[in-house]
Design a protein around this motif. Structure first.
Motif, mmCIF file in Angstrom:
data_model
loop_
_atom_site.group_PDB
_atom_site.id
_atom_site.type_symbol
_atom_site.label_atom_id
_atom_site.label_comp_id
_atom_site.label_asym_id
_atom_site.label_seq_id
_atom_site.Cartn_x
_atom_site.Cartn_y
_atom_site.Cartn_z
ATOM 1 N N GLY A 367 0.818 -1.192 0.000
ATOM 2 C CA GLY A 367 0.000 0.000 0.000
ATOM 3 C C GLY A 367 0.857 1.249 0.000
ATOM 4 N N GLY A 368 0.376 2.303 0.664
ATOM 5 C CA GLY A 368 1.114 3.556 0.693
ATOM 6 C C GLY A 368 2.496 3.413 1.300
ATOM 7 N N GLY A 369 2.651 2.463 2.230
ATOM 8 C CA GLY A 369 3.960 2.259 2.851
ATOM 9 C C GLY A 369 5.023 1.853 1.850
ATOM 10 N N GLY A 370 4.612 1.235 0.754
ATOM 11 C CA GLY A 370 5.566 0.747 -0.233
ATOM 12 C C GLY A 370 6.380 1.830 -0.902
ATOM 13 N N VAL A 371 5.806 3.032 -1.005
ATOM 14 C CA VAL A 371 6.533 4.127 -1.657
ATOM 15 C C VAL A 371 7.156 5.074 -0.637
ATOM 16 C CG1 VAL A 371 5.175 4.018 -3.772
ATOM 17 C CG2 VAL A 371 4.400 5.493 -1.911
ATOM 18 N N SER A 372 7.063 4.725 0.633
ATOM 19 C CA SER A 372 7.639 5.566 1.681
ATOM 20 C C SER A 372 9.065 5.129 1.991
ATOM 21 C CB SER A 372 6.788 5.452 2.959
ATOM 22 O OG SER A 372 7.059 4.217 3.622
ATOM 23 N N GLY A 373 9.686 5.874 2.896
ATOM 24 C CA GLY A 373 11.021 5.493 3.344
ATOM 25 C C GLY A 373 10.999 4.515 4.501
ATOM 26 N N ASP A 374 9.803 4.096 4.926
ATOM 27 C CA ASP A 374 9.705 3.163 6.041
ATOM 28 C C ASP A 374 10.071 1.735 5.647
ATOM 29 O OD1 ASP A 374 8.850 5.332 7.459
ATOM 30 O OD2 ASP A 374 6.787 4.648 7.727
ATOM 31 N N PHE A 375 10.069 1.458 4.364
ATOM 32 C CA PHE A 375 10.452 0.151 3.842
ATOM 33 C C PHE A 375 11.538 0.371 2.781
ATOM 34 C CE2 PHE A 375 6.102 -0.189 5.309
ATOM 35 C CZ PHE A 375 6.103 -1.363 6.050
ATOM 36 N N PRO A 376 12.349 -0.641 2.490
ATOM 37 C CA PRO A 376 13.455 -0.446 1.535
ATOM 38 C C PRO A 376 13.042 -0.527 0.077
ATOM 39 C CG PRO A 376 13.519 -2.674 2.419
ATOM 40 C CD PRO A 376 12.408 -1.968 3.140
ATOM 41 N N LEU A 377 11.745 -0.652 -0.212
ATOM 42 C CA LEU A 377 11.305 -0.958 -1.577
ATOM 43 C C LEU A 377 11.456 0.210 -2.545
ATOM 44 C CD1 LEU A 377 8.162 -3.019 -0.566
ATOM 45 C CD2 LEU A 377 10.265 -3.914 -1.588
#
Length: 414
Positions: A367-377
């Motif tokens: 979801g939105g987390g995927g494009v954030s800096g909270d994950f390495p993706l």
């Protein structure tokens, strides 16, 4: 081709996996925090302390210069791990799971390619001055080839001038995407340019060693990829303005730039592709874990049909890319780069496209987390997308593959 890794590789895999578990993954947030602290202190372009600390752990653990192949080790007088391309490939995959991990083991680009180039083609004096400190991890290096004024996908277009002037060469040119140039530890450039514009097409280019403190080198700016500048390493736009270096700094001799490039890029493409496979594996792992932990429309995301289809397709794509890359590495080891050229071109098309697709699916599952800096993706996607250009864009490799294939049926070479 044997599908079983050698005993030496399996032993190094085990040690490397343990080091990743013990030191690399736990320090991912620390690296992010220290980079942020450097940024806030106005010191973004300085080495990250925890990475330097981890280097001091990796070397005594026997996980240093793993990339250095048998022939380069022989020429350099430095043993390294002495692995073949096939033996090193699965280690590159493990390191590739975290973008900065390769540096911890002195196995990161462009230093690996530059070290191999100097080991194979440099004089004894050049090796003594530059190869030893690179192998020791005391300095870093850059590779200056691509230019903004020409389509550098056709390397015969490279127009930086390297002119002989007595006991020196004078270099003038405009480069960009010079990998490693923005790093404050960068001490030397391997630079490609024309020594004889009137020579046959593939004998015009040469490569030359340029110390980073030579007058006339001017860095304009670090370049960004989707907003990332890759500090403190970076890729830069820069000028060579009447840069004078000793004539002995030429590698192999005038007009042999393409010969050196092919020797340099073959192993480098294996390294890039296996690192991409590593980051794709990490993305698939994150996708599975995330989709099992999230509920949408009354059931876990992992039970949604589209998610399962993407997970299955990702598994197939990763394994196909790995097998193709290992075959290319095996061919390079057993038959040479020239025989393996079609396989090398294929992996350069397949691996970056595969990684981009798998990472994209993983981002979608987050979801939105995927494009954030909270994950390495998001950062992984930026790196993977960049590698569709590095070492030649998809279109160049596809054209070469098609010509070789059509040649089987009588299409004349052009």
């Amino acid at each position: 081709m044997e599908f079983e890794y050698s005993a030496k590789t399996r032993e190094l895999q085990a040690r490397l996996l343990k080091f990743m578990d013990d030191h690399i993954y736990p320090n991912e947030p620390v690296v992010a925090q220290q980079l942020q602290a450097n940024t806030e202190a106005g010191k973004r372009w300085t080495p990250i302390p925890v990475i330097e600390e981890l280097k001091r752990k990796a070397r005594p653990a026997g996980l240093w210069n793993l990339f250095l192949p048998v022939d380069s080790a022989k020429h350099s007088g430095y043993e390294g791990a002495g692995l073949t391309n096939l033996e090193y490939a699965p280690l590159a995959e493990i390191m590739g799971r975290v973008p900065w991990a390769s540096e911890v083991f002195n196995c990161s680009a462009p230093d690996t390619g530059n070290m191999e180039t100097i080991a194979r083609y440099g004089s004894d004096e050049i090796k003594a001055r530059w190869l030893k400190p690179l192998l020791e991890g005391e300095i870093r290096s850059a590779f200056a080839m691509t230019e903004p004024e020409v389509a550098s996908s056709d390397a015969t277009n490279i127009c930086t001038s390297i002119k002989r002037d007595g006991d020196h060469y004078v270099i003038n040119g405009h480069k960009w995407w010079t990998s490693g140039a923005a790093d404050p530890r960068c001490a030397v450039f391997i630079t490609m340019g024309k020594t004889d514009p009137d020579a046959p097409k593939h004998s015009q280019q040469s490569m030359i060693i340029v110390p980073a403190d030579t007058p006339g080198l001017r860095i304009v700016r670090p370049l960004t990829v989707f907003g990332y500048d890759d500090a403190p390493h970076g890729h830069a736009e820069m000028y060579f303005e009447n840069v004078r270096v000793p004539a002995d700094n030429i590698l192999l001799g005038e007009g042999r730039g393409f010969e050196i490039a092919q020797g340099r890029l073959g192993p480098g493409r294996i390294h890039h592709c296996m690192r991409l496979i590593g980051v794709a594996e990490r993305a698939l792992e994150l996708m599975c874990r995330r989709s099992l932990s999230r509920v949408a429309f009354g059931k876990p995301v992992a039970l949604q049909g589209v998610t399962q289809e993407r997970i299955a397709e990702a598994r197939c794509k990763i394994d196909m890319a790995r097998l193709l890359t290992l075959r290319a590495a095996w061919l390079m080891d057993t038959a040479g780069n020239k025989v393996a050229k079609t396989d090398i071109a294929m992996i350069k098309v397949v691996a970056p496209n595969m990684a981009c697709q798998v990472i994209d699916w993983a981002m979608q599952a987050h979801g939105g987390g995927g494009v954030s800096g909270d994950f390495p993706l998001a950062n992984a996607y930026a790196h993977a997308r960049t590698l569709r250009f590095a070492d030649g864009p998809d279109e160049v490799h596809r054209a070469a593959i098609a010509k070789w294939e059509l040649g089987k049926y009588g299409m004349p070479a052009r």
